[in-house]
Design an enzyme around this catalytic site. Structure first.
Site, PDB file in Angstrom:
ATOM      1  CE1 TYR A 258      -7.939   0.434  -3.596  1.00  0.00           C
ATOM      2  CE2 TYR A 258      -9.960   1.528  -2.918  1.00  0.00           C
ATOM      3  CZ  TYR A 258      -8.648   1.179  -2.665  1.00  0.00           C
ATOM      4  OH  TYR A 258      -8.048   1.554  -1.494  1.00  0.00           O
TER       5      TYR A 258
ATOM      6  NE  ARG B  89      -3.812   1.181   0.935  1.00  0.00           N
ATOM      7  CZ  ARG B  89      -4.552   1.658  -0.073  1.00  0.00           C
ATOM      8  NH1 ARG B  89      -4.186   2.753  -0.718  1.00  0.00           N
ATOM      9  NH2 ARG B  89      -5.671   1.049  -0.437  1.00  0.00           N
TER      10      ARG B  89
ATOM     11  CG  HIS C  88      -5.835   6.366   1.563  1.00  0.00           C
ATOM     12  ND1 HIS C  88      -4.530   6.795   1.414  1.00  0.00           N
ATOM     13  CD2 HIS C  88      -6.560   7.469   1.881  1.00  0.00           C
ATOM     14  CE1 HIS C  88      -4.483   8.101   1.635  1.00  0.00           C
ATOM     15  NE2 HIS C  88      -5.683   8.531   1.931  1.00  0.00           N
TER      16      HIS C  88
END
Lengths: 379, 336
Positions: A283, A270, A274
């Site tokens: 993160y 990805r 998100h």
């Protein structure tokens, strides 16, 4: 202890057992690699079709980018980007037959594109106009699922129905690496194996479930898990459109001929957040992103086409023109969407009248009518 | 007319529905050869085959989740949840999927799923086998919730539930499975009262007593006992818990001025609260006294040697009737 690594599921071998091979037919540099088991499944792909897959990927990346822009411009409330997962979605989506049925999560807009969805319908939900976009029976694709993994059971049940009907179509469930931790996904594999249902579990391992790395979800490669349920499993480079196409065709053939379910792990990444509400810089490491950028699914097909002398300026211009036109169409559809009527809030809760709701509808209608009377009175 | 047990009546209703519509499939744990732990599906797998009476692996969420997929495919699944306390693993699929897909898809996808739930206590079972979880579902829009109290309704309403294009939870009072009653199997479904209507069980003029499922016979007995003391109790069997058919209750309360609601489920946030509030809204000026709830306590279902304290029985219902009537009762002096 939390392991902040992408972990064994990222592709390294694992001492706990023999890993499945990660099949690749196009290298990151765009070389066509041979694979005796997979090659026959894509032997019929013509140069025109390969070009078509390239075009599809460019178009859905453009759709995805346009939707992200629409969100940034305040036209959409939210958008879940698929950037980086184009090969997984186009390779599998283009393997399907019209009478197969798709049960997806919210990120499979590339699959929806393959099913022929109206572009306005893709963004209807994200603009807040409706709870779903399209009629599932028009494109044989269920309303995208937000509850993680719940759709794997729907696909399995649908496949049980196909089996009961004696049809030779298949159901396919799309989900991510995070979903494999859900009980529903595991229960779906139990049911699918027990009934030998014609269903494909298509897992896009994009390495991240919001901020959680795949190593937190699974201590073994995800594809290995299916074997424990007695479900044959395939692992492919999810950024390789041909490998994904081949794997999906293998699984479909098994489903159509009474061979039961197949699990496919498409190892991808990805590249974006998100959703547009997420901030991956909190993160994940920028180096990881760079590594994966070098494995881009579109660039490698472009390189392959280049090596075949197919990537002409005319082709690139034509593909870009199509992508731009599609994006323009979607933007226009989005901006021109009429707002739903206030009383639509009550519509379709039930398929037949319901006395509780009828009373609330009537009362609210009277309440709203009071405003129009008041404003008329003020004229 | 034939005489049959409550359980047999459900079985006969399921059989009829399966005969009339090949898309009706039963799903659940142990419902095949065994016929279910309560034998409700006895003989159906033998007669209709394993593809229509499906013994599933032991996973409630999957039973409901695959039923959703079958409904997408055009089937009408009837899912058996073995015991009330086992429905919670399926809660997500029921509440987020079964209940909402019709709304989510703007009416494109229907969920004609029936969920049979043996519920309630009084059979001396261990924990998780005697619960009354109906309020979780009456609070969820998109579901229809019904409960049956006698063999005729059991037979008719299971067929109405299966015929419904909306999902229906069908709560079966398991302690009444062996009660016998007259069942008219020739009843034309289209002429039978809708499953959404309440029924006046016993007519009366002093107090309206509302209940459903397992407590309907208890309430009827209470009405007989009360009449010995000169109190006329009108007993109403809700039959439909969502939506509730308020019209006959309202008419009754306008006549009696007093309302008692009884159910096995815990009191707080339960159906009794909804009925008391709704009736207060609808006919406040006709009430002679505050509505009274006689319910299970707000406790986990107790061990079987204590369940008689938890479950409303004839005496507790009569105590509630006394409260509504302003007669001496267990809470005398505490009201207001």
């Amino acid at each position: 202890m939390l392991r902040n690594e992408t972990g064994p599921a990222a592709g390294s071998r694992n001492e706990r057992g023999q890993d499945l091979e990660t099949v690749q037919l196009i290298s990151a540099a765009g070389e066509r690699l041979s694979h005796p088991e997979f090659d026959p499944w894509v032997a019929d792909v013509t140069e025109a079709q390969l070009t078509g897959l390239y075009e599809d990927m460019v178009v859905i990346r453009r759709i995805d980018t346009e939707a992200t822009h629409l969100q940034r411009q305040g036209e959409l409330a939210l958008w879940p980007p698929l950037l980086g997962q184009e090969a997984s979605q186009i390779g599998s989506g283009r393997a399907l037959r019209e009478d197969d049925f798709v049960f997806s999560s919210y990120r499979e807009n590339g699959v929806a594109y393959c099913r022929g969805v109206d572009l306005t319908d893709i963004i209807r939900v994200w603009r807040g106009n409706a709870s779903s976009g399209w009629d599932p029976f028009e494109i044989n694709m269920a309303t995208p699922q937000v509850i993680i993994g719940a759709q794997t059971l729907h696909a399995t049940g649908y496949a049980m129905g196909i089996q009961n009907d004696g049809a030779d179509s298949a159901a396919i469930a799309y989900f991510g690496d995070g979903a494999t931790s859900q009980g529903d996904v595991n229960e779906a594999m139990v049911f699918a194996a027990s009934f030998q249902a014609p269903v494909i579990f298509f897992c896009q391992n994009n390495h991240w479930a919001i901020s959680e790395p795949v190593g937190l979800q699974s201590h073994v490669p995800i594809a290995n898990r299916a074997l424990g349920f007695g479900i044959p499993s395939l692992r492919v480079d999810g950024n390789d459109v041909l490998a994904v196409l081949a794997a999906t065709r293998i699984a479909l053939e098994r489903a159509r001929t009474g061979g039961g379910p197949t699990f496919i792990e498409a190892v991808t990444y990805r590249m974006g957040p998100h959703t547009t509400a997420d901030d991956p810089s909190r993160y994940r490491d920028a180096n990881e992103l760079e590594d994966w950028a070098a494995k881009d699914p579109i660039a490698r097909v472009a390189a392959l086409l280049q090596s075949k002398g197919l990537l002409t300026t005319e082709l690139q211009d034509a593909v870009q023109a199509k992508a731009d036109a599609v994006a323009k169409e979607m933007r226009a559809g989005c901006i021109n969407l009429p707002d739903p009527a206030p009383m639509d809030v009550f519509a379709n809760v039930y398929s037949t009248p319901n006395s509780w709701l009828d009373r609330q509808r009537e009362n609210y209608s009277r309440y709203l009518a009071g405003f129009s009377t008041a404003s008329e009175g003020g004229k | 007319m034939s005489t049959m047990t409550f359980g047999r009546a459900i079985n006969a209703g399921l059989r009829k529905a399966m005969e009339e519509d090949p898309k009706v499939v039963l799903m659940g744990e142990d419902i095949g050869k065994l016929g279910g732990v309560f034998r409700i599906t006895d003989g159906l797998q033998k007669d209709f085959g394993g593809h229509r009476v499906i013994d599933t692996p032991l996973a409630e969420s999957a039973i409901l989740g695959t039923a959703v997929g079958l409904a997408y495919r055009g089937y009408r699944p009837v899912c058996e949840i073995q015991f009330d306390g086992f429905i919670y693993p399926a809660f997500d699929q029921i509440v987020c999927q079964v209940a909402k897909l019709h709304y989510r898809t703007q009416g494109k996808v229907r969920m004609p799923i029936t969920i049979r739930v043996p519920f309630g206590g009084g059979i001396g079972s261990p924990e998780h086998h005697s619960e009354s979880p109906e309020a979780y579902f009456t609070h969820t829009s998109g579901l229809r919730v019904i409960s049956v109290s006698n063999p005729q309704d059991a037979y008719t309403m299971i067929q109405q539930a299966i015929a419904s294009d909306d999902p229906v939870l069908y709560f079966e009072p398991k302690r009444r499975y062996h009660t016998k009653g007259e069942v008219d199997e020739s009843l034309d479904l289209s002429l039978a009262p809708s499953m959404e209507t309440a029924r006046i069980v016993t007519q009366g003029t002093d107090v309206t007593l509302v209940t459903y499922g397992p407590l309907v016979p208890t309430a009827r007995d209470a009405a007989v006992a009360a009449s010995d003391e000169g109190i006329s109790v009108e007993v109403i069997d809700l039959r439909s818990l969502a939506p509730i058919d308020f019209a006959p209750i309202e008419a009754s309360v306008r006549k009696t001025g007093r309302l008692v609601i009884t159910h096995e489920a815990a009191q707080s946030g339960g159906l009794g609260a909804e009925i008391a509030a709704s009736l207060t809204e609808r006919c406040f000026n006709y009430l002679e006294s505050a509505p009274v709830r006689v319910t299970g306590f707000d406790i986990p279902y107790p061990p079987s040697k204590l369940e008689s304290h938890h479950l409303p029985d004839l005496d507790r219902i009569l105590d509630g009737v006394d409260r509504a009537m302003g007669r001496p009762n267990s809470l005398s002096g505490l009201e207001g």
